[in-house]
Design a protein around this motif. Structure first.
Motif, PDB file in Angstrom:
ATOM      1  N   PRO A  76       0.834  -1.219   0.000  1.00  0.00           N
ATOM      2  CA  PRO A  76       0.000   0.000   0.000  1.00  0.00           C
ATOM      3  C   PRO A  76       0.863   1.262   0.000  1.00  0.00           C
ATOM      4  CG  PRO A  76       0.039  -0.993   2.183  1.00  0.00           C
ATOM      5  CD  PRO A  76       0.745  -1.954   1.268  1.00  0.00           C
ATOM      6  N   GLU A  77       0.429   2.249  -0.751  1.00  0.00           N
ATOM      7  CA  GLU A  77       1.131   3.532  -0.742  1.00  0.00           C
ATOM      8  C   GLU A  77       0.874   4.283   0.558  1.00  0.00           C
ATOM      9  OE1 GLU A  77       3.265   4.777  -2.893  1.00  0.00           O
ATOM     10  OE2 GLU A  77       3.146   3.022  -4.201  1.00  0.00           O
ATOM     11  N   ARG A  78      -0.376   4.168   1.055  1.00  0.00           N
ATOM     12  CA  ARG A  78      -0.768   4.856   2.285  1.00  0.00           C
ATOM     13  C   ARG A  78      -1.445   3.847   3.207  1.00  0.00           C
ATOM     14  NH1 ARG A  78      -4.936   8.650  -0.470  1.00  0.00           N
ATOM     15  NH2 ARG A  78      -5.365   6.554  -1.322  1.00  0.00           N
ATOM     16  N   VAL A  79      -0.991   3.765   4.425  1.00  0.00           N
ATOM     17  CA  VAL A  79      -1.569   2.806   5.360  1.00  0.00           C
ATOM     18  C   VAL A  79      -1.792   3.470   6.713  1.00  0.00           C
ATOM     19  CG1 VAL A  79       0.720   1.940   6.000  1.00  0.00           C
ATOM     20  CG2 VAL A  79      -1.291   0.524   6.428  1.00  0.00           C
ATOM     21  N   ILE A  80      -2.942   3.175   7.305  1.00  0.00           N
ATOM     22  CA  ILE A  80      -3.262   3.621   8.666  1.00  0.00           C
ATOM     23  C   ILE A  80      -3.345   2.378   9.534  1.00  0.00           C
ATOM     24  CG2 ILE A  80      -4.981   4.694  10.166  1.00  0.00           C
ATOM     25  CD1 ILE A  80      -5.824   6.425   7.801  1.00  0.00           C
ATOM     26  N   ILE A  81      -2.588   2.354  10.615  1.00  0.00           N
ATOM     27  CA  ILE A  81      -2.581   1.226  11.545  1.00  0.00           C
ATOM     28  C   ILE A  81      -3.164   1.690  12.870  1.00  0.00           C
ATOM     29  CG2 ILE A  81      -1.147  -0.434  12.784  1.00  0.00           C
ATOM     30  CD1 ILE A  81       0.794  -0.325  10.463  1.00  0.00           C
ATOM     31  N   VAL A  82      -4.146   0.960  13.362  1.00  0.00           N
ATOM     32  CA  VAL A  82      -4.836   1.320  14.602  1.00  0.00           C
ATOM     33  C   VAL A  82      -4.395   0.374  15.708  1.00  0.00           C
ATOM     34  CG1 VAL A  82      -7.064   1.722  15.692  1.00  0.00           C
ATOM     35  CG2 VAL A  82      -6.806   2.079  13.221  1.00  0.00           C
ATOM     36  N   GLY A  83      -3.869   0.922  16.786  1.00  0.00           N
ATOM     37  CA  GLY A  83      -3.452   0.100  17.917  1.00  0.00           C
ATOM     38  C   GLY A  83      -2.143   0.590  18.498  1.00  0.00           C
ATOM     39  N   GLU A 114       4.982  -3.140  15.313  1.00  0.00           N
ATOM     40  CA  GLU A 114       5.809  -3.902  14.382  1.00  0.00           C
ATOM     41  C   GLU A 114       5.377  -3.668  12.939  1.00  0.00           C
ATOM     42  OE1 GLU A 114       7.015  -7.653  17.307  1.00  0.00           O
ATOM     43  OE2 GLU A 114       5.148  -7.704  16.161  1.00  0.00           O
ATOM     44  N   PHE A 115       4.079  -3.681  12.676  1.00  0.00           N
ATOM     45  CA  PHE A 115       3.612  -3.470  11.304  1.00  0.00           C
ATOM     46  C   PHE A 115       3.812  -2.031  10.855  1.00  0.00           C
ATOM     47  CE2 PHE A 115       1.592  -7.621  11.442  1.00  0.00           C
ATOM     48  CZ  PHE A 115       1.754  -8.039  10.135  1.00  0.00           C
ATOM     49  N   ALA A 116       3.753  -1.077  11.754  1.00  0.00           N
ATOM     50  CA  ALA A 116       4.060   0.301  11.381  1.00  0.00           C
ATOM     51  C   ALA A 116       5.506   0.409  10.905  1.00  0.00           C
ATOM     52  CB  ALA A 116       3.810   1.239  12.565  1.00  0.00           C
ATOM     53  N   THR A 162       3.032   5.950   6.378  1.00  0.00           N
ATOM     54  CA  THR A 162       2.415   5.213   7.491  1.00  0.00           C
ATOM     55  C   THR A 162       1.942   6.144   8.594  1.00  0.00           C
ATOM     56  OG1 THR A 162       3.879   3.346   7.025  1.00  0.00           O
ATOM     57  CG2 THR A 162       2.768   3.364   9.157  1.00  0.00           C
ATOM     58  N   THR A 163       0.693   5.935   8.999  1.00  0.00           N
ATOM     59  CA  THR A 163       0.115   6.632  10.142  1.00  0.00           C
ATOM     60  C   THR A 163      -0.303   5.595  11.164  1.00  0.00           C
ATOM     61  OG1 THR A 163      -0.730   8.418   8.740  1.00  0.00           O
ATOM     62  CG2 THR A 163      -1.722   8.175  10.925  1.00  0.00           C
ATOM     63  N   GLN A 164       0.020   5.844  12.439  1.00  0.00           N
ATOM     64  CA  GLN A 164      -0.404   4.934  13.496  1.00  0.00           C
ATOM     65  C   GLN A 164      -1.301   5.673  14.474  1.00  0.00           C
ATOM     66  OE1 GLN A 164       2.713   2.657  15.337  1.00  0.00           O
ATOM     67  NE2 GLN A 164       1.337   1.663  16.800  1.00  0.00           N
ATOM     68  N   ILE A 165      -2.461   5.075  14.733  1.00  0.00           N
ATOM     69  CA  ILE A 165      -3.464   5.673  15.616  1.00  0.00           C
ATOM     70  C   ILE A 165      -3.429   4.963  16.955  1.00  0.00           C
ATOM     71  CG2 ILE A 165      -5.907   6.237  15.883  1.00  0.00           C
ATOM     72  CD1 ILE A 165      -4.471   7.526  13.463  1.00  0.00           C
ATOM     73  N   ILE A 166      -3.231   5.725  18.032  1.00  0.00           N
ATOM     74  CA  ILE A 166      -3.177   5.160  19.381  1.00  0.00           C
ATOM     75  C   ILE A 166      -4.234   5.848  20.231  1.00  0.00           C
ATOM     76  CG2 ILE A 166      -1.750   4.738  21.411  1.00  0.00           C
ATOM     77  CD1 ILE A 166       0.006   5.631  18.202  1.00  0.00           C
ATOM     78  N   ARG A 167      -5.106   5.086  20.826  1.00  0.00           N
ATOM     79  CA  ARG A 167      -6.205   5.654  21.593  1.00  0.00           C
ATOM     80  C   ARG A 167      -5.727   6.409  22.826  1.00  0.00           C
ATOM     81  NH1 ARG A 167     -10.564   1.422  23.627  1.00  0.00           N
ATOM     82  NH2 ARG A 167      -8.684   0.687  24.677  1.00  0.00           N
ATOM     83  N   GLY A 168      -4.685   5.928  23.489  1.00  0.00           N
ATOM     84  CA  GLY A 168      -4.176   6.562  24.700  1.00  0.00           C
ATOM     85  C   GLY A 168      -3.090   7.587  24.421  1.00  0.00           C
ATOM     86  N   VAL A 197      -5.026   1.249   2.783  1.00  0.00           N
ATOM     87  CA  VAL A 197      -5.263   0.141   3.697  1.00  0.00           C
ATOM     88  C   VAL A 197      -5.415   0.693   5.104  1.00  0.00           C
ATOM     89  CG1 VAL A 197      -4.218  -1.875   4.814  1.00  0.00           C
ATOM     90  CG2 VAL A 197      -4.076  -1.634   2.334  1.00  0.00           C
ATOM     91  N   VAL A 198      -6.425   0.209   5.826  1.00  0.00           N
ATOM     92  CA  VAL A 198      -6.575   0.488   7.252  1.00  0.00           C
ATOM     93  C   VAL A 198      -6.485  -0.850   7.975  1.00  0.00           C
ATOM     94  CG1 VAL A 198      -8.035   1.396   9.087  1.00  0.00           C
ATOM     95  CG2 VAL A 198      -8.027   2.503   6.835  1.00  0.00           C
ATOM     96  N   MET A 199      -5.526  -0.950   8.865  1.00  0.00           N
ATOM     97  CA  MET A 199      -5.301  -2.208   9.579  1.00  0.00           C
ATOM     98  C   MET A 199      -5.528  -2.007  11.066  1.00  0.00           C
ATOM     99  SD  MET A 199      -1.737  -4.338  10.005  1.00  0.00           S
ATOM    100  CE  MET A 199      -1.473  -5.224  11.542  1.00  0.00           C
ATOM    101  N   TYR A 200      -6.353  -2.876  11.641  1.00  0.00           N
ATOM    102  CA  TYR A 200      -6.592  -2.848  13.081  1.00  0.00           C
ATOM    103  C   TYR A 200      -5.737  -3.910  13.775  1.00  0.00           C
ATOM    104  CZ  TYR A 200     -10.447   0.479  13.509  1.00  0.00           C
ATOM    105  OH  TYR A 200     -11.207   1.630  13.553  1.00  0.00           O
ATOM    106  N   ALA A 201      -5.007  -3.491  14.788  1.00  0.00           N
ATOM    107  CA  ALA A 201      -4.236  -4.406  15.640  1.00  0.00           C
ATOM    108  C   ALA A 201      -4.532  -4.010  17.078  1.00  0.00           C
ATOM    109  CB  ALA A 201      -2.755  -4.321  15.327  1.00  0.00           C
ATOM    110  N   THR A 202      -5.764  -4.282  17.498  1.00  0.00           N
ATOM    111  CA  THR A 202      -6.260  -3.816  18.791  1.00  0.00           C
ATOM    112  C   THR A 202      -6.468  -4.961  19.771  1.00  0.00           C
ATOM    113  OG1 THR A 202      -8.470  -3.820  17.780  1.00  0.00           O
ATOM    114  CG2 THR A 202      -7.310  -1.713  17.912  1.00  0.00           C
ATOM    115  N   GLY A 203      -5.691  -6.019  19.601  1.00  0.00           N
ATOM    116  CA  GLY A 203      -5.759  -7.127  20.540  1.00  0.00           C
ATOM    117  C   GLY A 203      -6.217  -8.412  19.886  1.00  0.00           C
ATOM    118  N   ARG A 204      -6.061  -9.501  20.619  1.00  0.00           N
ATOM    119  CA  ARG A 204      -6.460 -10.825  20.155  1.00  0.00           C
ATOM    120  C   ARG A 204      -7.329 -11.482  21.222  1.00  0.00           C
ATOM    121  NH1 ARG A 204      -3.566 -12.937  15.926  1.00  0.00           N
ATOM    122  NH2 ARG A 204      -3.845 -15.070  16.673  1.00  0.00           N
TER     123      ARG A 204
END
Length: 504
Positions: free
Chosen positions: A259-266, A273-275, A285-291, A347-354
């Protein structure tokens, strides 16, 4: 004959280490040594001491030993075949815990079957699984391969400063994914051979619990004296408008294009690691962190140091941010944040837990109790609320790491079938995060140490490595020791830098 002579001299040699001893002492090949150890195992069963405490007969044909000096464990007589079940031991799930436990149980003489429904991680249609579980198919192994690949762009840039000119190749993403898939398929085969060589019967199918000794495998009832549930975990996807447009780490391993542009949530280690991976491969790459900070539970200095490193590498970190909705647009995916601002990405990828993968396993029908998160509740011996059913690995939601699942599965097999009752030790578990640069840590954080000990000394150093004195790169290494000042005992070690993962 040489092996038998050696055994008469040293009758204490037994268990899984036997094949290694045979290989070194009699110059047998490892494979031949394994076969020899299997043939000699009955002799060792007779030699093995049975002094493990007072024995109580349990329902289902097993024994409980109440020696306070040993782990609470059940030693089933199933390996002797004095029951009417199809198997002594049936493992549901072919991941790290299930493979290890079934293989070790088989080497102890049990009749073992392992059920795995996924066909293999060489293609996403295989269900993002296969023999080896998450780690081999959609976890540690492909992630580390992607991490290696992401670093080559940095290495080629650095090479120019060491005299290597015109180091400017282009990326062939499809070739990389194809090569990665081939390696995963090879590992699936290795796991299959390990199990079959140990005498484990592999069953291709989806298993559900029926009762204390019965599972349903695609409509066929199969019985076992003891059942192990080791089905692992699965990425969680929070409820958000347009959430079907996002992917998880599972799908990230099978993207057709970079992906040329990716947003990773978590803000956990998977997201971090994926960021680093996508940024290294050249994605914006943009990474979104709730805290207000990431890597909760890690040492504060480590958390803050990595923020500086990622920011310097160009990763756009948005703390105290959350996505309100996503929608498909001509240019990709439009993300609207809770503050009303918007951003587009491919691409928007969520990595908010398992979450433990107990859905559709019919645990409740069999009487196996779950906690609020869906994890199977077990005691210190991995026994569930049903005495003949056990569980290990991510499905019990203790420490979600491959080496932990391996240790749990191994100790359970030794306890149940090997006459060697023991517990799994969860103290001081070393952890690596394959960020960019990677993290290695073991022991207490500074915050934990100051709560548990009155006098704590901190030894900390931050420096730029010698390699980058020529490259001009500002990447810095962090090293930190946490010491109990009263007795000079090291309480924790933390490192961020190129050698951190392997070093710790």
């Amino acid at each position: 004959p040489r092996a038998q002579k050696m055994i008469r001299v040293n009758t204490k040699v037994a268990g899984p280490a036997l094949s290694l001893v045979l290989a070194s002492a009699t110059m047998l090949s490892p494979a031949r040594a394994f076969q020899t150890s299997a043939a000699l195992r009955p002799m060792f069963q007779r030699m093995r001491s049975t002094n493990v405490g007072k024995r109580q007969t349990l329902r289902g044909g097993g024994y409980k030993f109440d020696d306070p000096g040993t782990a609470r464990g059940v030693f089933h007589t199933a390996m002797k075949g004095n029951h009417d079940y199809d198997y002594d031991y049936l493992c549901i799930g072919g991941g790290s815990g299930g493979v290890r436990s079934s293989r070790i149980a088989a080497t102890h003489g049990a009749k073992v079957a392992l059920v795995e429904c996924a066909s293999g991680g060489d293609r996403k249609e295989g269900g993002f699984g296969g023999l080896g579980g998450t780690c081999v198919n959609v976890g540690c192994v492909p992630k580390k391969l992607m991490t290696y690949g992401a670093h080559f762009a940095h290495d080629m840039h650095d090479a120019e400063h060491y005299g290597w000119e015109n180091a400017n190749p282009t990326l062939n993403w499809k070739r990389f994914i194809e090569n990665k898939n081939k390696e995963i398929l090879r590992l699936n085969g290795i796991y299959k051979n390990m199990l079959t060589n140990a005498g484990v019967e592999l069953i291709d199918g989806y298993a559900k619990l029926v009762d204390a000794h019965t599972v349903d495998i695609d409509g066929k009832k199969v019985t076992a004296e003891t059942i192990l549930v080791a089905v692992g975990g699965w990425p969680m996807m929070p409820k958000v408008e347009g959430g079907e447009l996002a992917i998880t780490s599972n799908e990230a391993f099978f993207l057709d294009e970079r992906p040329e542009r990716v947003i990773i949530v978590g803000g956990g280690y998977i997201a971090i690691e994926f960021a680093g991976i996508f940024s290294g491969y050249g994605s914006k790459t943009t990474q979104i962190i709730r805290g207000d900070l990431w890597l909760r539970g890690f040492d504060q200095d480590v958390r803050e140091h990595l923020v500086t490193e990622y920011t310097n590498q160009g990763v756009d970190l948005k703390f105290n941010t959350n996505i309100a909705k996503m929608e498909k647009v001509a240019g990709g995916i439009k993300v609207t944040y809770e503050d009303g601002s918007t951003q587009e990405a491919d691409v928007v990828m969520y990595a908010t837990g398992r979450a433990p993968r107990t859905k559709n396993l019919d645990c409740e029908a069999a009487g196996v109790k779950l906690d609020a998160a869906g994890a199977i509740i077990v005691d210190e011996g991995f026994q569930t609320s049903v005495p003949s059913i056990y569980a290990v690995g991510d499905v019990i939601n203790r420490i979600q790491l491959t080496p932990i699942a391996l240790a749990e599965g191994h100790s359970l097999a030794d306890t149940l079938f090997g006459g060697k009752p023991r517990k799994t030790d969860y103290s001081d578990v070393p952890t690596a995060v394959f960020s960019s640069p990677p993290i290695g840590t073991v022991g207490l954080t500074e915050e934990e140490a100051r709560v548990k000990h009155k006098n704590v000394h901190i030894y900390r150093s931050t420096f730029r490595g010698m390699k980058h004195t020529l490259t001009g790169r500002q990447e810095k290494t962090l090293m930190k020791l946490i010491v109990n000042a009263d007795d000079d005992k090291i309480l924790g070690i933390h490192m961020v830098g190129d050698a951190a993962g392997g070093g710790i």
